[in-house]
Design an enzyme around this catalytic site. Sequence first.
Site, PDB file in Angstrom:
ATOM      1  CE  LYS A 109      -3.763   4.878   0.419  1.00  0.00           C
ATOM      2  NZ  LYS A 109      -2.331   4.440   0.817  1.00  0.00           N
TER       3      LYS A 109
ATOM      4  CE1 TYR B 161       0.709   7.722   3.141  1.00  0.00           C
ATOM      5  CE2 TYR B 161       1.098   5.557   2.174  1.00  0.00           C
ATOM      6  CZ  TYR B 161       0.240   6.211   2.947  1.00  0.00           C
ATOM      7  OH  TYR B 161      -0.991   5.959   2.987  1.00  0.00           O
TER       8      TYR B 161
ATOM      9  CG  HIS C  94      -4.192  10.116   0.451  1.00  0.00           C
ATOM     10  ND1 HIS C  94      -2.735   9.977   0.373  1.00  0.00           N
ATOM     11  CD2 HIS C  94      -4.431   9.582   1.550  1.00  0.00           C
ATOM     12  CE1 HIS C  94      -2.250   9.289   1.235  1.00  0.00           C
ATOM     13  NE2 HIS C  94      -3.250   8.954   2.064  1.00  0.00           N
TER      14      HIS C  94
ATOM     15  CG  ASP D 179      -1.980   1.057   1.327  1.00  0.00           C
ATOM     16  OD1 ASP D 179      -2.981   0.955   0.589  1.00  0.00           O
ATOM     17  OD2 ASP D 179      -1.614   2.117   1.794  1.00  0.00           O
TER      18      ASP D 179
END
Length: 316
Positions: free
Chosen positions: A77, A48, A110, A43
């Site tokens: 996302k 990130y 997201h 994921d």
Amino acid sequence: MRTLTFDNGDQMPILGLGTWKSAPGEVYEAVLEAIKIGYRHIDCAYIYGNENEVGDAIQEAIKTGLVAREDLWITSKLWNSFHKKEDVEEGMNRSLKALKLDYLDLYLIHWPVAMKSRIDLPSSGADFISLEEIPLIETWNELIELKKTGKIKHIGVSNFSKSKIEEITKLSGIKPEMNQFERHAYNQQPELVDYCLSEGIKVTCYSPLGSADRPARVKRDDEPALLQNEKVKAIAETNGISVAQALIAWTIAKGLVVIPKSTNPERLKQNLDSKDITLSTEDIATIDSLDLGHRYIDGQFWAQEGSPYTVESIWS
Ligand code: A2P
């Protein structure tokens, strides 16, 4: 590994590796090790800040014959600053490029929050754009179009409430295939889970272990520590498993996708082994009884002064 089946027959492994908070310097080794020991679902997300390293590890795993691309399930996302119709494809392309993939298995909006282009994290309320200006349907319609190109196999949302899902479904005629949101023993969200499942929308649970390694901007000192819960500790002890394993096995028992994050080889293995743990009905009921309705990720970060969003508007 148990999988969930999508309408076209695609199979998503119910347990995946979370990569939020995995530092770029650690995530390459973690993803490679994870694939080596049997993880087949990773994921990811643009925000990130580590998709490049995750992509390097995936490439290495494919190159060395550990795994074939089609045996992996990769989720990413769309970040908040790519919500405008003309920016959505660029948001997706950035993730594809960093991950070094030519398609994603699943792509999610997201957050139901829009921000100005080129902003990663907002520094003031002026960095936001309201949902009146960029409605979620504008972004969702672009995901629907991108799915037709084959660069995204499945589309969904993250942190969406029932009413936001209803809104985009009504306006587009197309339901999200997945809603990923915070769900764990202290924040079980039964109504949202039931709604999604009754509509055939799959659920992925983030922060299944309570995300104690959250950055300071989304952390408070007085929060309950999920991994320290005495009742789950007792269940773990009786079953000869760890607290994390009890929490992961409990989520899988509900038929929900779970994505615990770790960069530690021993804990990666421990978490993966949870897929083979079956808890008793009593143990499941005990964990069911722990709900506090406590969000670790409360949305406050999007409700800064001058922002058009409030905590209530995000979750409602
Ligand atoms: P680490 O990466 O050092 O293993 P969440 O998945 O809810 O975001 O939680 C992630 C946090 O839980 C990280 O701090 C991670 O640390 C820790 N963690 C992951 N797996 C385990 C485990 N099996 N036991 C204890 N802590 C764990």
